[in-house]
Motif scaffolding. Structure first.
Motif, PDB file in Angstrom:
ATOM      1  N   GLY A   1     -10.352  17.653  20.965  1.00  0.00           N
ATOM      2  CA  GLY A   1      -9.620  18.883  21.351  1.00  0.00           C
ATOM      3  C   GLY A   1      -9.093  19.696  20.175  1.00  0.00           C
ATOM      4  O   GLY A   1      -8.491  20.938  20.437  1.00  0.00           O
ATOM      5  N   ARG A   2      -9.417  19.410  19.014  1.00  0.00           N
ATOM      6  CA  ARG A   2      -9.075  20.430  17.895  1.00  0.00           C
ATOM      7  C   ARG A   2     -10.067  21.514  17.885  1.00  0.00           C
ATOM      8  O   ARG A   2      -9.422  22.713  17.285  1.00  0.00           O
ATOM      9  CB  ARG A   2      -9.061  19.553  16.648  1.00  0.00           C
ATOM     10  CG  ARG A   2      -7.915  18.620  16.250  1.00  0.00           C
ATOM     11  CD  ARG A   2      -8.035  17.986  15.041  1.00  0.00           C
ATOM     12  NE  ARG A   2      -8.587  16.564  15.270  1.00  0.00           N
ATOM     13  CZ  ARG A   2      -9.021  15.667  14.439  1.00  0.00           C
ATOM     14  NH1 ARG A   2      -8.897  15.977  13.329  1.00  0.00           N
ATOM     15  NH2 ARG A   2      -9.532  14.766  14.958  1.00  0.00           N
ATOM     16  N   ILE A   3     -11.120  21.397  18.228  1.00  0.00           N
ATOM     17  CA  ILE A   3     -11.917  22.814  18.363  1.00  0.00           C
ATOM     18  C   ILE A   3     -12.351  22.806  19.788  1.00  0.00           C
ATOM     19  O   ILE A   3     -12.527  21.905  20.481  1.00  0.00           O
ATOM     20  CB  ILE A   3     -13.260  22.347  17.526  1.00  0.00           C
ATOM     21  CG1 ILE A   3     -12.899  22.165  16.148  1.00  0.00           C
ATOM     22  CG2 ILE A   3     -14.021  23.618  17.506  1.00  0.00           C
ATOM     23  CD1 ILE A   3     -14.125  21.962  15.255  1.00  0.00           C
ATOM     24  N   ASP A   4     -12.553  24.255  20.393  1.00  0.00           N
ATOM     25  CA  ASP A   4     -12.953  24.621  21.475  1.00  0.00           C
ATOM     26  C   ASP A   4     -14.439  24.000  21.608  1.00  0.00           C
ATOM     27  O   ASP A   4     -15.075  24.237  20.833  1.00  0.00           O
ATOM     28  CB  ASP A   4     -12.599  25.884  21.785  1.00  0.00           C
ATOM     29  CG  ASP A   4     -13.297  26.245  23.060  1.00  0.00           C
ATOM     30  OD1 ASP A   4     -12.873  25.614  24.113  1.00  0.00           O
ATOM     31  OD2 ASP A   4     -14.049  27.231  23.084  1.00  0.00           O
ATOM     32  N   CYS A   5     -14.730  23.578  22.699  1.00  0.00           N
ATOM     33  CA  CYS A   5     -16.288  23.009  22.715  1.00  0.00           C
ATOM     34  C   CYS A   5     -17.443  24.371  22.527  1.00  0.00           C
ATOM     35  O   CYS A   5     -18.275  24.268  22.196  1.00  0.00           O
ATOM     36  CB  CYS A   5     -16.403  22.334  24.478  1.00  0.00           C
ATOM     37  SG  CYS A   5     -15.871  20.757  24.357  1.00  0.00           S
TER      38      CYS A   5
END
Length: 124
Positions: free
Chosen positions: A65-69
């Protein structure tokens, strides 16, 4: 029935390379001579490994969840483009080395139907 490794199966099926060398197999001699001309480079370049590790890091960041998909997918796509361009460059270079070792004249031109100036150096 015991499981065999791939190397054991290969040796059992095709014989060992030492046995082929003793028998004077012409194809074996040609391949060994070609290896002597080319040298033995690793099949996977370090750059490809760096790109693969970066793609894995992007995947882990998306999972955590650190980067948006959506952003991660775009990053992975760009990394895949980098990998493909790097691989095509490496393949082109290795093909040139093989052509030089075998003595084949390289094809510098592109397909005629494209109408692009592949062999042309451009305006002077």
């Amino acid at each position: 029935m015991t499981k065999k490794t791939l190397a054991e199966w290969w040796e059992e099926t095709y014989g060992s390379s030492a046995k082929q060398a003793e028998e004077g197999d012409a194809a074996y001699d040609e391949v060994e001579a070609l290896y002597a001309k080319l040298g033995k480079e690793p099949a996977v370049d370090a750059s490809v490994e760096v790109i693969r590790k970066e793609m894995a890091a992007v995947y882990r960041d998306m999972r955590s969840g650190r980067i948006d998909c959506n952003d991660g997918t775009r990053l992975a796509y760009v990394l895949d483009l980098l990998r493909k361009s790097h691989e095509s460059t490496v393949v082109k270079d290795r093909l040139g080395i093989l052509e030089k070792a075998v003595g084949v004249k390289p094809d510098n031109g592109g397909p005629d139907w494209l109408g692009l100036p592949f062999g042309d150096a451009g305006p002077e």
